[in-house]
Design an enzyme around this catalytic site. Structure first.
Site, mmCIF file in Angstrom:
data_model
loop_
_atom_site.group_PDB
_atom_site.id
_atom_site.type_symbol
_atom_site.label_atom_id
_atom_site.label_comp_id
_atom_site.label_asym_id
_atom_site.label_seq_id
_atom_site.Cartn_x
_atom_site.Cartn_y
_atom_site.Cartn_z
ATOM 1 N N ASP A 75 67.332 33.131 51.219
ATOM 2 C CA ASP A 75 66.455 34.001 52.029
ATOM 3 C C ASP A 75 67.787 34.449 52.908
ATOM 4 O O ASP A 75 68.095 35.228 53.766
ATOM 5 C CB ASP A 75 65.613 33.432 53.260
ATOM 6 C CG ASP A 75 65.586 34.023 54.038
ATOM 7 O OD1 ASP A 75 64.579 35.831 54.156
ATOM 8 O OD2 ASP A 75 65.212 33.721 55.271
ATOM 9 N N ASP A 101 64.747 35.551 46.227
ATOM 10 C CA ASP A 101 64.408 36.046 48.221
ATOM 11 C C ASP A 101 64.376 37.258 47.535
ATOM 12 O O ASP A 101 65.985 37.618 47.589
ATOM 13 C CB ASP A 101 64.899 34.930 48.736
ATOM 14 C CG ASP A 101 63.360 35.585 50.273
ATOM 15 O OD1 ASP A 101 62.215 36.417 49.719
ATOM 16 O OD2 ASP A 101 63.515 34.580 51.349
ATOM 17 N N HIS A 153 59.955 31.076 54.207
ATOM 18 C CA HIS A 153 60.281 30.775 55.126
ATOM 19 C C HIS A 153 59.559 29.126 55.548
ATOM 20 O O HIS A 153 59.278 28.851 56.623
ATOM 21 C CB HIS A 153 59.646 31.705 56.484
ATOM 22 C CG HIS A 153 60.290 33.260 55.913
ATOM 23 N ND1 HIS A 153 61.344 33.132 56.192
ATOM 24 C CD2 HIS A 153 59.608 34.097 55.385
ATOM 25 C CE1 HIS A 153 61.620 34.716 55.651
ATOM 26 N NE2 HIS A 153 60.400 35.333 54.830
ATOM 27 N N GLU A 201 63.059 41.704 46.171
ATOM 28 C CA GLU A 201 62.480 40.633 45.425
ATOM 29 C C GLU A 201 62.899 41.092 44.177
ATOM 30 O O GLU A 201 62.957 40.066 43.293
ATOM 31 C CB GLU A 201 60.704 41.073 45.602
ATOM 32 C CG GLU A 201 60.965 40.558 46.804
ATOM 33 C CD GLU A 201 61.062 39.642 47.783
ATOM 34 O OE1 GLU A 201 61.174 38.064 46.874
ATOM 35 O OE2 GLU A 201 60.667 38.520 49.209
#
Length: 150
Positions: A139, A14, A129, A52
Site C-alpha cells: 500500500d 496492492d 489496511h 489492483e
C-alpha cells in the site's frame, strides 16, 4: 518423464488511487528463495481496480520462467474473479458480466490471463489496511507511486 519443478514465489500486491478516476499507483513485493524484490508503478489518470490489476500483472510479468505463485491481494475484485470463476463466465459470455454489460478493464483481464497460463497462481485474499505487514508495505509503495502523478 520427470515433472518440471517450479520455483515457489510469494507475491503481495496492492493498488491505490487518489480519486477514482485519478492519479493511481500500484505496489508489489515478490519473494523467492530467500530473496525479495519491491516493484511499483502508476498512471496519471486511472482507477483503483486498474491499479489492483496492474500490480498483479506487473509482478507476474517480472517472473522470468514459469513459477508456482501464491499471490496475496486485498482486492476482492481480482481474487474473486479467479476463485469464484467470474473470469470463466466473462469469457463464455463474450466478456459480458451477469448484467450483460461489457466487463470493465477487459484489456487488463486478457493480459492477466496470459500470465495465469504461464504460471500456477493461487489467489489469496487478505484484509486491506490491517495487520498484514507485506500488504501494508505494498500500500505504501502504491500510494508513493500515485503521488508522482499529482
Amino acid at each position: 518423464m520427470s515433472e518440471l519443478k517450479l520455483t515457489k514465489v510469494t507475491i503481495y500486491t496492492d493498488g491505490a488511487c487518489s480519486g477514482n478516476p485519478g492519479p493511481g499507483g500500484w505496489g508489489a513485493i515478490l519473494q523467492a528463495s530467500g530473496a525479495e524484490k519491491e516493484m511499483s508503478g502508476g498512471e496519471a489518470l486511472t482507477t483503483n481496480n486498474r491499479m489492483e490489476l496492474m500490480a498483479v500483472i506487473s509482478s507476474l510479468e517480472a517472473l522470468t520462467r514459469p513459477c508456482a505463485v501464491e499471490l496475496y491481494s486485498d482486492s476482492a475484485y481480482v481474487v474473486n474473479a479467479f476463485n469464484q470463476n467470474w473470469i470463466g463466465g466473462w469469457q463464455r459470455n463474450g466478456w459480458k458480466n451477469s448484467a450483460k454489460a461489457e466487463v470493465a478493464n477487459v484489456d487488463l483481464w486478457k493480459r492477466l490471463l496470459i500470465q495465469t497460463e504461464k504460471h500456477q497462481v493461487k489467489f489469496i485474499k487478505v484484509k486491506g489496511h490491517a495487520d498484514n505487514e507485506f500488504n501494508n508495505r505494498c500500500d505504501r509503495l502504491a500510494v508513493a507511486a500515485a503521488s508522482k502523478f499529482k
